[in-house]
Design a protein around this motif. Structure first.
Motif, PDB file in Angstrom:
ATOM      1  N   GLY A 127       0.706  -1.000  -0.022  1.00  0.00           N
ATOM      2  CA  GLY A 127      -0.171  -0.003   0.049  1.00  0.00           C
ATOM      3  C   GLY A 127       0.906   1.396  -0.054  1.00  0.00           C
ATOM      4  O   GLY A 127       0.387   2.047  -0.461  1.00  0.00           O
ATOM      5  N   HIS A 128       2.233   1.151   0.322  1.00  0.00           N
ATOM      6  CA  HIS A 128       2.951   2.407   0.337  1.00  0.00           C
ATOM      7  C   HIS A 128       3.874   2.344  -0.793  1.00  0.00           C
ATOM      8  O   HIS A 128       4.945   3.353  -0.726  1.00  0.00           O
ATOM      9  N   MET A 129       3.513   1.824  -1.774  1.00  0.00           N
ATOM     10  CA  MET A 129       4.314   2.087  -3.235  1.00  0.00           C
ATOM     11  C   MET A 129       3.975   3.494  -3.709  1.00  0.00           C
ATOM     12  O   MET A 129       2.983   4.213  -3.047  1.00  0.00           O
ATOM     13  N   ILE A 171      -3.303  11.341   1.739  1.00  0.00           N
ATOM     14  CA  ILE A 171      -3.491  11.408   3.265  1.00  0.00           C
ATOM     15  C   ILE A 171      -2.581  10.499   4.067  1.00  0.00           C
ATOM     16  O   ILE A 171      -2.724  10.191   5.233  1.00  0.00           O
ATOM     17  N   CYS A 172      -1.447   9.896   3.304  1.00  0.00           N
ATOM     18  CA  CYS A 172      -0.674   8.769   4.320  1.00  0.00           C
ATOM     19  C   CYS A 172       0.323   9.824   5.321  1.00  0.00           C
ATOM     20  O   CYS A 172       0.849  10.666   4.759  1.00  0.00           O
ATOM     21  N   PRO A 173       0.200   9.480   6.368  1.00  0.00           N
ATOM     22  CA  PRO A 173       0.917  10.385   7.514  1.00  0.00           C
ATOM     23  C   PRO A 173       2.366  10.234   7.178  1.00  0.00           C
ATOM     24  O   PRO A 173       2.997  10.991   7.562  1.00  0.00           O
ATOM     25  N   PHE A 174       2.839   9.204   6.581  1.00  0.00           N
ATOM     26  CA  PHE A 174       4.415   8.946   6.356  1.00  0.00           C
ATOM     27  C   PHE A 174       4.652   9.631   4.888  1.00  0.00           C
ATOM     28  O   PHE A 174       5.758   9.960   4.829  1.00  0.00           O
ATOM     29  N   HIS A 175       3.978   9.330   3.996  1.00  0.00           N
ATOM     30  CA  HIS A 175       4.048   9.438   2.468  1.00  0.00           C
ATOM     31  C   HIS A 175       3.362  10.474   1.846  1.00  0.00           C
ATOM     32  O   HIS A 175       3.789  10.796   0.587  1.00  0.00           O
ATOM     33  N   GLY A 176       2.282  10.946   2.315  1.00  0.00           N
ATOM     34  CA  GLY A 176       1.215  11.832   1.551  1.00  0.00           C
ATOM     35  C   GLY A 176       0.662  10.978   0.389  1.00  0.00           C
ATOM     36  O   GLY A 176      -0.299  10.107   0.764  1.00  0.00           O
ATOM     37  N   ASP A 177       1.256  11.128  -0.798  1.00  0.00           N
ATOM     38  CA  ASP A 177       0.609  10.469  -1.909  1.00  0.00           C
ATOM     39  C   ASP A 177       1.109   9.351  -2.213  1.00  0.00           C
ATOM     40  O   ASP A 177       1.439   8.872  -3.620  1.00  0.00           O
ATOM     41  N   CYS A 178       1.526   8.314  -1.453  1.00  0.00           N
ATOM     42  CA  CYS A 178       1.759   6.909  -1.666  1.00  0.00           C
ATOM     43  C   CYS A 178       0.394   6.281  -2.158  1.00  0.00           C
ATOM     44  O   CYS A 178      -0.809   6.972  -2.116  1.00  0.00           O
ATOM     45  N   LEU A 179       0.401   5.029  -2.322  1.00  0.00           N
ATOM     46  CA  LEU A 179      -0.984   4.313  -3.192  1.00  0.00           C
ATOM     47  C   LEU A 179      -2.162   4.433  -2.035  1.00  0.00           C
ATOM     48  O   LEU A 179      -3.002   4.759  -2.255  1.00  0.00           O
TER      49      LEU A 179
HETATM   50 ZN    ZN Z   1       2.444   5.632   2.718  1.00  0.00          ZN
END
Ligand code: ZN
Length: 296
Positions: free
Chosen positions: A162-164, A178-186
């Motif tokens: 999910g974090h690609m 909305i990913c708190p780590f990556h923003g626009d990851c998958l």
């Molecule tokens: Zn992510």
């Protein structure tokens, strides 16, 4: 059938634990679900359920736990069977597998929920006879498990598909993800909450001609292409709440075929990208597959 092995199956989710007792995949002898509260309370309730089952059916041969993550899957690590760092209150570092082995004195198989699900789909579902397969669930988050030659893939942590980091859709502008780590990851772009944050509704609530359908399909197609590039799966099983959107699976297949542009020797994307064969039983049957693997 009383001579057949007895397995305890635990689908450990962030909102509920689903428990089952089984001798084979055809039928659960007993099931229950308990809300996921704090680890002590939740695990004690689960152990009480299996203690009752032990009184009725006898000793367990193995347990299987298909857990929400992140989890420690390294058998040589002192934290094997523990939950990693999670925003879920009380669960960071919680030992999920240990209490069952200690109480019931049998082997415990432990893996991610999606690794369990890909094993179950490989044994009894949509990925039967596939030597390499993946299972992806797209819902509150996006998680993916992988099976190679009948074994779940672990490595340093475990797959976190999910974090690609996908290529942005040209029409998907002005949204940071909305990913708190990556923003626009998958997950930050195509999970249920990301869809809601962007368009104020779930995908199935948006009209069929809304651009959200093509945009989300295009991101999920990139996940399929990434899997083809790295693992060469024979089946990519896609499930979860977002995939309940009518027509989405077909849109993903069409987008994937377009993105692949003739590469990867895949004649039919409808044969490659498929819906789960086990439906919502994949979680508990995944735990059963892990229990069976642990008892061997
Ligand atoms: Zn992510």
């Amino acid at each position: 059938m009383s001579g057949a092995p007895l397995y305890g199956c635990i689908e450990a989710g962030g909102t509920k634990f689903v428990l089952g007792v089984a001798r084979d995949h055809e039928r659960m002898l007993a099931t229950t679900r308990i809300p996921t509260t704090g680890p002590q309370e939740t695990l004690a309730a689960a152990i009480a359920f299996f203690a009752d089952a032990e009184a009725e059916w006898g000793r367990f041969d193995a347990f299987g736990i298909a857990s929400f993550g992140p989890v420690d899957l390294d058998r040589h690590s002192p934290a094997w069977g523990h939950i990693g760092q999670t925003p879920k209150p009380g669960w960071s570092g919680a030992d999920v597998a240990g209490p069952f082995g200690a109480r019931f004195g049998c082997p415990v198989g432990f893996d991610t929920d999606v690794n369990g699900a890909v094993l179950a789909e490989g044994l009894w579902g949509a990925a039967r006879d596939a030597d390499v397969a993946t299972y992806v669930t797209i819902g509150t988050g996006i998680g993916g498990g992988a099976m190679v030659e009948g074994h779940p893939v672990h490595g340093r942590l475990h797959p976190e598909m999910g974090h690609m980091l996908p290529r942005r859709h040209p029409a998907d502008t002005g949204f940071a993800g909305i990913c708190p780590f990556h923003g626009d990851c998958l997950e930050g772009l195509a999970s249920g909450p990301a869809i809601h944050a962007r368009w104020g509704a779930s995908l199935s609530e948006l009209p069929a001609d809304h651009p959200a359908h093509e945009i989300v399909a295009w991101y999920l197609a990139q996940l399929a292409i990434a899997q083809q590039a790295m693992l060469s799966p024979r089946r990519i099983v896609m499930g979860g709440g977002v995939l309940g959107t009518p027509g989405l699976l077909d849109r993903i297949r069409i987008a994937a075929e377009r993105l692949a542009n003739g590469y990867f020797a895949t004649a039919d994307y409808a044969e490659l990208i498929v819906a789960p064969g086990l439906g919502d039983r994949a979680g508990l049957l995944g735990a059963l597959a892990l229990a069976q693997e642990a008892s061997r």
